[in-house]
Design a protein around this motif. Structure first.
Motif, mmCIF file in Angstrom:
data_model
loop_
_atom_site.group_PDB
_atom_site.id
_atom_site.type_symbol
_atom_site.label_atom_id
_atom_site.label_comp_id
_atom_site.label_asym_id
_atom_site.label_seq_id
_atom_site.Cartn_x
_atom_site.Cartn_y
_atom_site.Cartn_z
ATOM 1 N N GLY A 23 -13.069 -9.973 -9.902
ATOM 2 C CA GLY A 23 -14.172 -10.501 -10.697
ATOM 3 C C GLY A 23 -14.283 -9.814 -12.041
ATOM 4 N N TRP A 24 -15.020 -10.459 -12.926
ATOM 5 C CA TRP A 24 -15.265 -9.898 -14.263
ATOM 6 C C TRP A 24 -16.605 -10.419 -14.779
ATOM 7 N N SER A 180 -3.851 -5.792 -13.713
ATOM 8 C CA SER A 180 -4.266 -6.104 -15.084
ATOM 9 C C SER A 180 -5.050 -7.404 -15.088
ATOM 10 N N TRP A 181 -6.244 -7.360 -15.662
ATOM 11 C CA TRP A 181 -7.004 -8.575 -15.980
ATOM 12 C C TRP A 181 -6.840 -8.832 -17.468
ATOM 13 N N ARG A 182 -6.392 -10.014 -17.851
ATOM 14 C CA ARG A 182 -6.144 -10.344 -19.256
ATOM 15 C C ARG A 182 -6.962 -11.570 -19.636
ATOM 16 N N TRP A 183 -7.691 -11.456 -20.732
ATOM 17 C CA TRP A 183 -8.502 -12.548 -21.266
ATOM 18 C C TRP A 183 -7.935 -12.952 -22.617
ATOM 19 N N ASP A 184 -7.328 -14.132 -22.689
ATOM 20 C CA ASP A 184 -6.821 -14.685 -23.943
ATOM 21 C C ASP A 184 -7.928 -15.514 -24.590
ATOM 22 N N GLN A 190 -8.009 -12.716 -30.395
ATOM 23 C CA GLN A 190 -8.124 -11.468 -29.652
ATOM 24 C C GLN A 190 -7.624 -11.636 -28.225
ATOM 25 N N VAL A 191 -7.184 -10.519 -27.643
ATOM 26 C CA VAL A 191 -6.854 -10.429 -26.222
ATOM 27 C C VAL A 191 -7.571 -9.201 -25.674
ATOM 28 N N TRP A 192 -8.322 -9.394 -24.573
ATOM 29 C CA TRP A 192 -9.029 -8.297 -23.919
ATOM 30 C C TRP A 192 -8.349 -7.989 -22.587
ATOM 31 N N ASN A 193 -8.319 -6.691 -22.231
ATOM 32 C CA ASN A 193 -7.676 -6.267 -20.997
ATOM 33 C C ASN A 193 -8.546 -5.281 -20.237
ATOM 34 N N SER A 194 -8.349 -5.259 -18.926
ATOM 35 C CA SER A 194 -8.933 -4.220 -18.086
ATOM 36 C C SER A 194 -7.942 -3.962 -16.952
ATOM 37 N N PHE A 288 -26.132 0.276 -29.612
ATOM 38 C CA PHE A 288 -26.196 -0.481 -28.347
ATOM 39 C C PHE A 288 -24.935 -1.268 -28.101
ATOM 40 N N LEU A 289 -24.231 -1.687 -29.186
ATOM 41 C CA LEU A 289 -22.987 -2.425 -28.973
ATOM 42 C C LEU A 289 -21.878 -1.522 -28.457
ATOM 43 N N ASP A 290 -21.916 -0.215 -28.800
ATOM 44 C CA ASP A 290 -20.905 0.712 -28.332
ATOM 45 C C ASP A 290 -20.952 0.894 -26.832
ATOM 46 N N HIS A 291 -22.097 0.532 -26.203
ATOM 47 C CA HIS A 291 -22.238 0.693 -24.760
ATOM 48 C C HIS A 291 -21.954 -0.591 -24.002
ATOM 49 N N VAL A 292 -21.573 -1.651 -24.706
ATOM 50 C CA VAL A 292 -21.277 -2.925 -24.055
ATOM 51 C C VAL A 292 -19.811 -2.948 -23.687
ATOM 52 N N VAL A 293 -19.467 -3.248 -22.441
ATOM 53 C CA VAL A 293 -18.091 -3.372 -21.991
ATOM 54 C C VAL A 293 -17.836 -4.813 -21.612
ATOM 55 N N VAL A 294 -16.800 -5.404 -22.184
ATOM 56 C CA VAL A 294 -16.479 -6.802 -21.866
ATOM 57 C C VAL A 294 -15.611 -6.834 -20.646
#
Length: 294
Positions: A23-24, A180-184, A190-194, A288-294
């Motif tokens: 999940g994400w 790896s979770w990848r969001w294209d 942008q590409v986001w990863n976790s 506050f944006l620095d504490h947001v994790v996508v």
């Protein structure tokens, strides 16, 4: 590279040949779609390794799970794309019905403006064909999601209060892996990863009972909990810099000037900004944006 700079974590155990729940959650809307991949820890951890080991979804639909348990889990329709053995699933939470997914305009209004994530200008004119309107997308959403999320996720001052949960097929080959979770993204380039540590085994240990966390001390009362963001005031608790009254008087009132606050910085946007330069610089915050994790 996360595998080189992040410490190894306690792994999650998956049963070989079974299915696993993944999940994400989203805090900023970027459209597009996502996929899950594995790379064996004995190999070099590269994008090529992940691309060669895509996981396929075993669930037909996606489950929505609210973090606070205020609603029971429920399923929503999903859109899949499978090509060259790679399984990709569309972000089921639609943005607003224009190219950038937010602050869309009608045809007779000015439909082109700047954006901090994109060079040049973007067309904000709403699509003629779109999904139903919502409170955050009054001109419609990009597509009919089959449900109405409580947050469009487009940097509206808070992260979405639910997760997007799927099930994937687990390979039969036992061993240690990195997931790896990848969001294209679609709306931005942008590409986001976790990532996560995974062990695939025949014998999955039972999940230990979590130790209850000690009660937190009551927070110190403060009235300076508001931040100015894109001409609007948001209550962000300890991340705030001003009181509600000060924020509304300096941030939300129209006709103050041509400056706007975006991602903790001030930008001069004639015809689009709502602040004068001094007010923007005194109230704009990125904390506050620095504490947001996508």
């Amino acid at each position: 590279k996360g595998s080189k700079v992040l410490p190894e974590q306690a792994p999650t155990y998956w049963k070989a040949g079974g299915t696993a729940e993944v999940g994400w959650a989203m805090s900023a809307q970027h459209g597009g779609g996502y996929s899950y991949r594995l790379c064996p820890k004995g190999q070099e951890i590269t994008e090529a390794c992940f691309q060669a080991n895509h996981l396929s979804f075993s669930s037909k639909n996606t489950t929505v799970r609210y973090h606070d348990g205020s609603r029971k889990d429920f399923q929503i329709p999903t859109t899949n794309l499978i090509f060259d053995g790679k399984h990709w699933r569309r972000n089921p939470n639609p943005g607003c019905a224009c190219d950038i997914g937010g602050f869309c305009t009608r045809g007779e209004e000015a439909g082109v403006s700047g954006h901090s994530h994109i060079e040049g200008f973007v067309d904000r004119t709403a699509y003629a064909r779109h999904g139903p309107a919502t409170s955050l997308c009054p001109l419609g959403t990009m597509f009919d999601a089959g449900w109405e999320p409580t947050s469009m996720g487009f940097l509206t001052g808070q992260a979405a209060d639910f997760s997007i949960v799927d099930e994937v097929h687990v390979p039969n080959k036992k061993g240690e892996y990195i997931l790896s979770w990848r969001w294209d993204c679609e709306e931005t380039d942008q590409v986001w990863n976790s990532c996560a540590d995974i062990v695939i085994t025949d014998d999955v240990p039972p999940t230990p009972t979590p130790t209850p966390a000690p009660p937190s001390p009551p927070p110190s009362p403060s009235t300076d909990t508001y931040v100015c963001y894109l001409g609007q005031c948001y209550n962000k608790g300890s991340y705030g810099k001003t009181s509600k009254e000060q924020c509304e008087s300096q941030c939300a009132s129209p006709g103050k000037g041509d400056w706007l606050c975006w991602s903790g910085k001030c930008y001069e946007k004639p015809g689009y900004g709502k602040l004068d330069k001094d007010t923007c610089e005194s109230t704009c915050t990125k904390t506050f944006l620095d504490h947001v994790v996508v």
